[in-house]
Design a protein around this motif. Sequence first.
Motif, mmCIF file in Angstrom:
data_model
loop_
_atom_site.group_PDB
_atom_site.id
_atom_site.type_symbol
_atom_site.label_atom_id
_atom_site.label_comp_id
_atom_site.label_asym_id
_atom_site.label_seq_id
_atom_site.Cartn_x
_atom_site.Cartn_y
_atom_site.Cartn_z
ATOM 1 N N HIS A 7 -3.839 89.742 -29.046
ATOM 2 C CA HIS A 7 -5.260 89.338 -29.795
ATOM 3 C C HIS A 7 -5.907 88.558 -28.929
ATOM 4 O O HIS A 7 -7.105 88.655 -28.846
ATOM 5 N N CYS A 8 -5.391 87.632 -28.508
ATOM 6 C CA CYS A 8 -6.253 86.365 -27.852
ATOM 7 C C CYS A 8 -6.419 86.278 -26.248
ATOM 8 O O CYS A 8 -7.183 85.880 -25.715
ATOM 9 N N THR A 15 -4.905 93.725 -34.484
ATOM 10 C CA THR A 15 -3.838 92.699 -33.983
ATOM 11 C C THR A 15 -4.073 91.307 -34.546
ATOM 12 O O THR A 15 -3.080 90.581 -34.890
ATOM 13 N N GLY A 16 -5.288 91.180 -35.025
ATOM 14 C CA GLY A 16 -5.820 89.768 -35.655
ATOM 15 C C GLY A 16 -5.283 90.000 -36.991
ATOM 16 O O GLY A 16 -5.253 88.674 -37.573
ATOM 17 N N TYR A 17 -5.225 90.967 -37.776
ATOM 18 C CA TYR A 17 -4.862 91.200 -39.061
ATOM 19 C C TYR A 17 -3.381 90.407 -39.421
ATOM 20 O O TYR A 17 -3.488 90.085 -40.465
ATOM 21 N N LEU A 64 -17.067 86.323 -31.597
ATOM 22 C CA LEU A 64 -15.765 86.353 -31.789
ATOM 23 C C LEU A 64 -14.857 85.686 -30.807
ATOM 24 O O LEU A 64 -14.005 84.888 -31.064
ATOM 25 N N THR A 65 -15.469 85.754 -29.771
ATOM 26 C CA THR A 65 -14.654 84.747 -28.684
ATOM 27 C C THR A 65 -14.718 83.282 -28.780
ATOM 28 O O THR A 65 -13.789 82.591 -28.871
ATOM 29 N N VAL A 102 -11.759 80.735 -30.243
ATOM 30 C CA VAL A 102 -11.092 79.782 -29.373
ATOM 31 C C VAL A 102 -11.259 78.586 -30.195
ATOM 32 O O VAL A 102 -10.112 77.982 -30.109
ATOM 33 N N PHE A 103 -12.056 78.174 -31.270
ATOM 34 C CA PHE A 103 -11.889 77.301 -32.056
ATOM 35 C C PHE A 103 -10.675 77.376 -33.001
ATOM 36 O O PHE A 103 -10.087 76.307 -33.328
#
Lengths: 309, 301
Positions: B256-257, B189-191, B102-103, B107-108
């Motif tokens: 999230h990031c 939070t990614g949602y 996921l990391t 990042v991409f």
Amino acid sequence: MDWIQLWQIASAPDNVPILIMLALVGFYTCYAFKQAFANDRLAAELEADPVMQKTHHRKRFPFQKGWAERVHVWPYLLKIEFLAAIIVTAILIVWSITLDAPLEEPANPSLTMNPSKAPWYFLGLQEMLVYFDPWIAGVVAPGIIVVGLMVIPYVDVNPLGNGYYTYKQRKFAIWTFLFGFLILWVLLVFIGTFIRGPGWQWFWPGTFWDHHRVVHETNRNLHEIFGISGQPAEGIFGAAVVGGYFALGMAAFHVLFKKFANNAYRAMNIVQLLIVNSLFVMMMGMPVKIIARLAFRIKYVWVTPWFNI
Amino acid sequence: MATEPTSTESKKDPKSNGNGDDQSLGRKIKEGIDLAKNDPREGQIWTSVIRHKLDDSPRNRSLAVLSNVFLHLHPAKINRDAVRYGFTWGMGGISFYLFIVLTLTGVFLMFYYHPTKGQAFRDILYLRHDVPYGNLLRNMHRWAAHAMIITVWLHMLRVFLTGSYKPPREFNWGVGVLLLVFTMLLSFTGYLLPDDQLGFWAVTVGTNMARATPFLGHEGPFGPQMGMTAFNDVRFALLGGSIVDSNALLRAYIWHCIGLPIVLSVFLIVHFWRIRKDGSISGPAPIKLEHDFKDWAPAKA
């Protein structure tokens, strides 16, 4: 049966992880119990045989003489870890090629999604919203769940069952945890996904999600059934009912726990007993309220000017 | 391969001019050819990177793990039963692996994403249709996130059913519960980030609960009495406003990031550290009998 409706829910890309989760939870629970029962049989065998107790290596797997107790991490563990990483990556890539992550229309505050659902792993909490006000279902209940999980090691005084599967040696712990996890969490996620349709109404799997269905639910507050009205009276009545639930529930738990989990009862101090007792009665408050709503159409049991339960 | 370097005089002391003081280029080339014939694993570069010999000995097997920063969280040796898949199901390790996936994919994705209203949704369409492998990247991020939640749940189930939270691992269970919470918050939070109807309404439903927080939400018990309004309560702090809008998108993005991954990583470090300090992987331990604990279970008369 509306098979198309059922298929649409089950095959929605975002619901596929839920199906996988249900299958995996079921499989691993059975797998754990298989090992637990095998260990229990071994324990029973050893309890009955004083000689074996001293000589047996106390594991189910045959242990050959001359085998080393410990093995090198490289290669015996790292090999498995690398293999697992490769397999997980392969599954993930195939999954990502076959199923696209969902993307709906651009966000539009003036067009409400119906049903508008939380992410699937929070659906248990959203389902609780039917039975409790948001301050309980969305804030207090998750808080108690987190705290309740964290205190488990400090209230579980059972010295048995440390580091191996067993059922007989820790029946109460396992029943309580599995009830909370499988029924109050996983089952509610299932209901939230497959059964709750437009308007968060109950649609049995395979029935058509009718957006125009109207259900007449005449829910009453508990004090109305008893003909009590006016504020100080309603509040006092509700406090008595909720207080009575906790008093009776905790007293009943105390008696039953002392009788059926006597080993634990003797080993626990008063603080541990109080924590386990109150958390257990609170957890049971969830299904109690669900039944009160579904069977007796009760909305609130305690109405005050500031909050309702 | 030559493991015993034979003509290493020149290699040992390249500045030596003992051999008739031959400083010609031809001799340098000859020395270079001799060097190339040596086993590279004896050379300075190799031995500076991998600091142990490679022959299969118990010492080197241990050093392979202990002298590698990425592997050194492992002990050199473990209980032979602990490698049985049936005991641990490998769920903790798979969760960590998914976190790494996921990391990387995250990042991409960040290279192609602007956390601003309007642009965010277009970026997702761009990822889906124009970025090479962009759709695969986004799918992998999404499904790895869902998979991680499942594996974390199963990890908790396994740890509970094996009683592995019992002394001396009580504290690490608590850390694990927090990691479970952070995993779900990361996913939540990614949602919102695609800024589509799904994320918007899920986050609306989710954060509406925050306004019912007792004392801290403007619709929660005793919230109004505490002076809470829609513009100063806990929901306002989460969203950076009273509605799910551009500030909420930015906050979700930062949490999230950056925010949550840092917090989760700190707890992850503690979690792994305590696994080692609390006696490595928990088992399968030899089973205990009631007979062993007379205080716990007095013999039935």
